[in-house]
Design an enzyme around this catalytic site. Structure first.
Site, short mmCIF file in Angstrom:
data_model
loop_
_atom_site.label_atom_id
_atom_site.label_comp_id
_atom_site.label_asym_id
_atom_site.label_seq_id
_atom_site.Cartn_x
_atom_site.Cartn_y
_atom_site.Cartn_z
N ARG A 1 0.84 -1.21 0.00
CA ARG A 1 0.00 0.00 0.00
C ARG A 1 0.87 1.26 0.00
O ARG A 1 0.50 2.28 -0.55
CB ARG A 1 -0.97 -0.01 1.18
CG ARG A 1 -1.77 1.29 1.28
CD ARG A 1 -3.06 1.17 2.11
NE ARG A 1 -2.92 0.40 3.32
CZ ARG A 1 -2.27 0.81 4.43
NH1 ARG A 1 -1.70 2.00 4.46
NH2 ARG A 1 -2.19 0.02 5.49
N TYR B 1 -17.06 14.83 -16.45
CA TYR B 1 -17.56 13.46 -16.34
C TYR B 1 -18.54 13.39 -15.14
O TYR B 1 -18.24 13.91 -14.06
CB TYR B 1 -16.37 12.51 -16.14
CG TYR B 1 -16.75 11.13 -15.74
CD1 TYR B 1 -17.56 10.34 -16.55
CD2 TYR B 1 -16.31 10.60 -14.53
CE1 TYR B 1 -17.92 9.06 -16.16
CE2 TYR B 1 -16.66 9.31 -14.15
CZ TYR B 1 -17.48 8.56 -14.96
OH TYR B 1 -17.84 7.29 -14.58
N ASP C 1 -8.27 17.20 -16.12
CA ASP C 1 -8.52 15.80 -16.43
C ASP C 1 -8.12 15.59 -17.89
O ASP C 1 -8.79 16.09 -18.80
CB ASP C 1 -10.02 15.49 -16.20
CG ASP C 1 -10.34 14.02 -16.41
OD1 ASP C 1 -9.63 13.35 -17.19
OD2 ASP C 1 -11.31 13.52 -15.80
N LYS D 1 -8.96 4.28 -19.68
CA LYS D 1 -9.33 4.65 -21.04
C LYS D 1 -8.13 4.51 -21.98
O LYS D 1 -7.63 3.43 -22.16
CB LYS D 1 -9.92 6.06 -21.01
CG LYS D 1 -11.03 6.25 -19.96
CD LYS D 1 -12.18 5.34 -20.19
CE LYS D 1 -13.40 5.52 -19.31
NZ LYS D 1 -13.26 5.67 -17.88
N1 PLP Z 1 -12.54 11.15 -16.05
C1 PLP Z 1 -13.12 10.93 -17.23
C2 PLP Z 1 -13.02 11.97 -18.31
C3 PLP Z 1 -13.82 9.74 -17.46
O1 PLP Z 1 -14.41 9.54 -18.66
C4 PLP Z 1 -13.91 8.77 -16.41
C5 PLP Z 1 -14.65 7.51 -16.59
O2 PLP Z 1 -15.44 7.34 -17.49
C6 PLP Z 1 -13.30 9.05 -15.19
C7 PLP Z 1 -12.61 10.24 -15.04
C8 PLP Z 1 -13.36 8.09 -14.05
O3 PLP Z 1 -12.47 7.04 -14.24
P1 PLP Z 1 -12.67 5.54 -13.72
O4 PLP Z 1 -13.89 4.99 -14.39
O5 PLP Z 1 -11.39 4.87 -14.10
O6 PLP Z 1 -12.85 5.63 -12.24
#
Ligand code: PLP
Length: 380
Positions: A48, A101, A173, A198
């Site tokens: 961890r 998101y 992001d 992704k």
């Molecule tokens: N940020 C964006 C732009 C996303 O599209 C997503 C998920 O779809 C996330 C963050 C969250 O990521 P995770 O699904 O890996 O927790």
């Protein structure tokens, strides 16, 4: 090592000194034997806290994003949670894009707000609106560009200037672009977050989140949350993510080629009301996107003239594009945001119109993708 593609393959990934294995081993272990009480071998104690496989990915993402510090988490949302709770305190205000998101908004709204953080949203692509939405206690700007699913583009350099003038941390992001196409830290942002699930992982077989920053203090604060709350990534997930990143650049160019072709084919179709792709010259954010991205990535959304019914029909009529949430894998996916990825924000300011389709354009043959879209449109 100066070239991005070289660093994607080698940064943090020196061969194993014991055996010469060209790929760093997967240290699938929870703990490490000590030589004597407190006598750690190479600093490793408990996974961890630190793990050599995770260290490799953390070094890699820091290098690719152009910061000195990288942190790896179990998911994108775990990474975001550590950034939000690590860098904000009750009483602080966070200003988010009004089309981030949905899970990011839910995290802030349902976990950070009850903790005492103030949250509001604004159209991040409109700098005047952003300046007007700042409060005396605003301590963070949360930017997602291009955004999901309407592909709005926000000016990272301008927002960083506005944010820093107001004593705010600027978080970007970078999931939709990846460092292969856009480097927010070089444009002035303080922290980059990723859903590595992704494009970075790239094969729809791993869940992960990453943070990169050049700021020592922020790295320490987020790193403390990583250790103390424990949402770290597991060694096997890390291995898959590193493997994905080795081909990131190749994939992002192919995703961009295919998305451009699909977006252009949609433009000409009478059933399509509007196409949202930052690579199109008449997209509202094209100029800014062209200045801060090298290509326009693989996400394309569009609105159908036939409304919700046409959108649902389209989503169920494709065959190469598979109906599924998520994005950024080598395979093409179709998503109906109003009832899938964005169902959780229905009735809020983040609600997505019900005639929108979002495509994650994969790296299959371009002609197969364009004809699949055409045959599905013929059915709406
Ligand atoms: N940020 C964006 C732009 C996303 O599209 C997503 C998920 O779809 C996330 C963050 C969250 O990521 P995770 O699904 O890996 O927790």
């Amino acid at each position: 090592m100066t070239g991005f593609d070289t660093r994607a393959i080698h940064a943090g990934q020196a061969f194993d000194p014991l055996t010469g294995a060209v790929i760093p081993p997967v240290y699938q272990t929870s703990t490490f034997v000590q030589e004597h009480v407190g006598g750690l071998r190479s600093g490793y104690e408990y996974t961890r806290g630190t793990n050599p496989t995770r260290d490799a990915l953390q070094t890699l993402i820091a290098d690719l994003e152009g910061g000195r510090h990288g942190l790896s988490f179990a998911s994108g949302l775990a990474a975001e949670d550590a950034v939000l709770r690590g860098l904000l305190r009750p009483g602080d205000h966070v200003l988010m894009g009004d089309d981030v998101y949905g899970g990011t908004h839910r995290l802030a709204n349902q976990i950070l707000v009850p903790w005492g953080v103030e949250l509001s949203t604004v159209e991040m692509s409109n700098l005047d609106h952003v300046a007007a939405a700042l409060r005396p206690n605003t301590r963070m700007l949360w930017v997602e560009t291009p955004s999901n699913p309407l592909m709005k583009v926000s000016d990272i350099a301008a927002l960083s200037e506005i944010g820093h003038g107001h004593d705010c941390v600027v978080v970007v992001d970078n999931t939709f672009s990846t460092p292969a196409l856009q480097r927010p830290l070089a444009l002035g942002a303080d922290v980059v977050v990723h859903s590595a699930t992704k494009y970075l992982g790239g094969h729809s077989d791993v869940l992960g989140g990453l943070v990169a920053t050049d700021d020592e203090r922020m790295a320490e604060q987020v790193g403390f949350l990583q250790y103390a709350a424990g949402a770290v990534s597991a060694p096997w997930e890390v291995f898959l993510t590193i493997r994905g990143i080795k081909t990131l650049s190749l994939r992002m160019h192919r995703h961009s080629d295919n998305a451009e072709a699909v977006a252009e084919s949609l433009l000409e179709h009478p059933a399509v009301e509007q196409v949202f792709y930052p690579g199109l010259p008449d997209h509202a954010g094209h100029q800014v996107a062209a200045a801060q991205m090298t290509r326009f990535s693989g996400m394309v959304s569009f609105a159908l003239r036939g409304g919700a019914e046409a959108a649902r029909t389209f989503a169920e009529a494709t065959s190469v594009f598979q109906l599924a949430e998520s994005l950024g894998g080598v395979e093409s996916l179709v998503n109906y945001p109003a009832q899938m990825t964005h169902a959780s924000v229905r009735g809020t300011e983040l609600e997505v119109p019900d005639n929108i389709i979002r495509l994650s354009v994969g790296i299959e043959d371009t002609d197969d993708l364009v004809s699949d879209v055409a045959q599905a449109l013929a059915q709406v």
